[in-house]
Write an enzyme that holds these catalytic residues in place. Structure first.
Site, PDB file in Angstrom:
ATOM      1  N   LYS A  21     -87.292  -0.196  16.595  1.00  0.00           N
ATOM      2  CA  LYS A  21     -88.432  -1.103  16.820  1.00  0.00           C
ATOM      3  C   LYS A  21     -88.566  -1.409  18.310  1.00  0.00           C
ATOM      4  O   LYS A  21     -87.643  -1.138  19.092  1.00  0.00           O
ATOM      5  CB  LYS A  21     -88.225  -2.397  16.029  1.00  0.00           C
ATOM      6  CG  LYS A  21     -86.990  -3.198  16.447  1.00  0.00           C
ATOM      7  CD  LYS A  21     -86.687  -4.327  15.465  1.00  0.00           C
ATOM      8  CE  LYS A  21     -85.437  -5.090  15.864  1.00  0.00           C
ATOM      9  NZ  LYS A  21     -85.034  -6.052  14.817  1.00  0.00           N
TER      10      LYS A  21
ATOM     11  N   ARG B 188     -85.372 -17.150   7.852  1.00  0.00           N
ATOM     12  CA  ARG B 188     -86.458 -16.579   8.643  1.00  0.00           C
ATOM     13  C   ARG B 188     -87.389 -15.815   7.707  1.00  0.00           C
ATOM     14  O   ARG B 188     -88.548 -16.152   7.583  1.00  0.00           O
ATOM     15  CB  ARG B 188     -85.861 -15.677   9.731  1.00  0.00           C
ATOM     16  CG  ARG B 188     -86.804 -15.289  10.821  1.00  0.00           C
ATOM     17  CD  ARG B 188     -86.114 -14.510  11.923  1.00  0.00           C
ATOM     18  NE  ARG B 188     -85.517 -13.262  11.426  1.00  0.00           N
ATOM     19  CZ  ARG B 188     -84.925 -12.358  12.200  1.00  0.00           C
ATOM     20  NH1 ARG B 188     -84.853 -12.561  13.517  1.00  0.00           N
ATOM     21  NH2 ARG B 188     -84.404 -11.260  11.698  1.00  0.00           N
TER      22      ARG B 188
ATOM     23  N   TYR C  55     -90.044 -16.437  48.407  1.00  0.00           N
ATOM     24  CA  TYR C  55     -90.947 -17.540  48.040  1.00  0.00           C
ATOM     25  C   TYR C  55     -90.162 -18.830  47.825  1.00  0.00           C
ATOM     26  O   TYR C  55     -89.093 -18.834  47.213  1.00  0.00           O
ATOM     27  CB  TYR C  55     -91.670 -17.207  46.733  1.00  0.00           C
ATOM     28  CG  TYR C  55     -92.793 -16.220  46.888  1.00  0.00           C
ATOM     29  CD1 TYR C  55     -93.886 -16.501  47.707  1.00  0.00           C
ATOM     30  CD2 TYR C  55     -92.771 -15.007  46.210  1.00  0.00           C
ATOM     31  CE1 TYR C  55     -94.931 -15.591  47.843  1.00  0.00           C
ATOM     32  CE2 TYR C  55     -93.810 -14.094  46.336  1.00  0.00           C
ATOM     33  CZ  TYR C  55     -94.887 -14.393  47.149  1.00  0.00           C
ATOM     34  OH  TYR C  55     -95.907 -13.504  47.270  1.00  0.00           O
TER      35      TYR C  55
END
Ligand SMILES: *Cc1c(COP(=O)(O)O)cnc(C)c1O
Length: 364
Positions: A35, A134, A256
């Site tokens: 998958k 689940r 940054y």
């Protein structure tokens, strides 16, 4: 090809991992779970590489099965989430798909279709929830479901469950799920499937007729302690080149937000890979990588297309030297632990912008 940023996929390692796992559970059908594009490694290439040694593939969703069929793979394909829509069931026989049913609605879709139930029976897995909570029918409903769908049950039917804690040192939760499941199916002669990679490696009683092997095939240990279980070989090595080198004085910052301040004069290497390639933006300063066989540390924020490393400790370093972000020289799980995630997530997130380069022989 211009930018030399690659995910090298070692198909020899993939085969070696498969064989090592098969040896653990030789009496089981060991399904290769491919998958999510084979966990980011490339589903078609990985499936083809192991096709001769695998009797069944598994994917999460219908579309992933169609991709494999489109590529000419011929093994039966198990769809772990079952059908999301009734229409998906219509190609079951023509595409040789196997379905994990986990809800009454999916049985209703089947019964409302004009699919021959006797034919379909050989393609049916039924999933029970033993504590993962689940997907799956509550295990307390086992007898009721078996009775209700008697006409669909055959010696081909597979009864499955999924363990929540197979990768944990403490085996209490896994053992509880195992005993609930095995007690419920006790006097049926049906075929069973419990184990993912971790359970196949660590829980003997979880090794049943079918194991569902994912992450371990790709060489990332399912355990937080890499010494647990059998030794696996890294399949994916993510590499990029140094495209900038500069010396900065003590006290200057990098990147940054100016989050990293050089504690001494430092040599900074800028590497051509960033969060748009799937490297996690929240990787902290200190996350390791490898250059010239030595460890270097990430400094400053991860940018979209670039990373910065402190390479002051290297004896020699040159522009366009290769840096390995994870792979054969640096375990993906170690990088994951710096980032606060797991190998699964890093691997599956390597983006489409990174070309996969397949290695299919011992010599690189
Ligand atoms: C993904 C998946 C697996 C494979 O799990 P790994 O931990 O990668 O081995 C097994 N079973 C189910 C139901 C899955 O969704």
């Amino acid at each position: 090809m211009s930018r030399q940023t690659f995910a090298h996929i070692n198909l020899v390692a993939l085969k070696d991992n498969l064989h090592a796992l098969q040896a653990l559970s030789p009496n089981s059908t060991n399904i290769a779970v491919i998958k999510a594009d084979a966990y980011g490694n490339g589903a078609i290439a990985c499936a083809k590489a192991i096709s001769a040694d695998v009797d069944m593939f598994a994917v999460a969703i219908y579309e992933e099965a169609l991709t494999l069929r489109g590529a000419g793979l011929e093994q039966p394909i198990l769809i772990l989430q079952g059908p999301h829509q009734a229409a998906e069931l219509t190609t079951t026989l023509s595409h040789n798909l196997h379905w994990v049913f986990h809800d009454d609605l999916q049985f209703e879709w089947l019964r409302a279709s004009n699919i021959n139930l006797q034919d379909f029976a050989a393609h049916l897995w039924i999933k029970f929830d033993t504590g993962m909570h689940r997907l799956g029918f509550a295990i307390e409903r086992f007898s009721e479901i078996m009775k209700k769908h008697q006409d669909l049950i055959s010696d081909k039917t597979v009864i499955s469950t999924h363990l929540a804690c197979a990768d944990e040192k403490n085996t209490e939760h896994a053992n509880q799920q195992l005993s609930l499941f095995l007690k419920a199916v006790n006097d049926t002669k049906l075929r069973l499937s419990i184990a993912n990679s971790a359970a196949t490696m660590e829980h003997q009683t979880a090794r049943q007729d079918f194991n569902r092997l994912g992450i371990a095939l790709y060489g990332s240990s399912p355990f937080s302690d890499a010494s647990q279980g059998i030794k696996l070989k890294a399949v994916m090595s993510l590499t990029a080149k140094i495209i900038g080198l500069r010396r900065i004085p003590k006290g200057d910052s990098v990147g940054y937000g100016a989050t990293w301040i050089a504690p001494r004069e430092s040599l900074i290497a800028t590497v051509a890979l960033g969060y748009a390639d799937g490297y996690p933006r929240h990787a902290p300063s200190g996350t390791p990588a490898i250059c010239r066989g030595q460890r270097i540390a990430l400094v400053g924020r991860v940018s979209m297309d670039m990373l910065t490393f402190d390479v002051s400790n290297l004896e020699k370093v040159e522009l366009f030297d290769e840096v390995e972000l994870w792979g054969e020289q640096l375990c993906i799980n170690e990088v994951a632990s710096f980032v606060g995630t797991i190998g699964y997530e890093l691997m599956t997130r390597v983006s489409y912008r990174v070309p996969r380069i397949y290695i299919d022989s011992e010599a690189k």
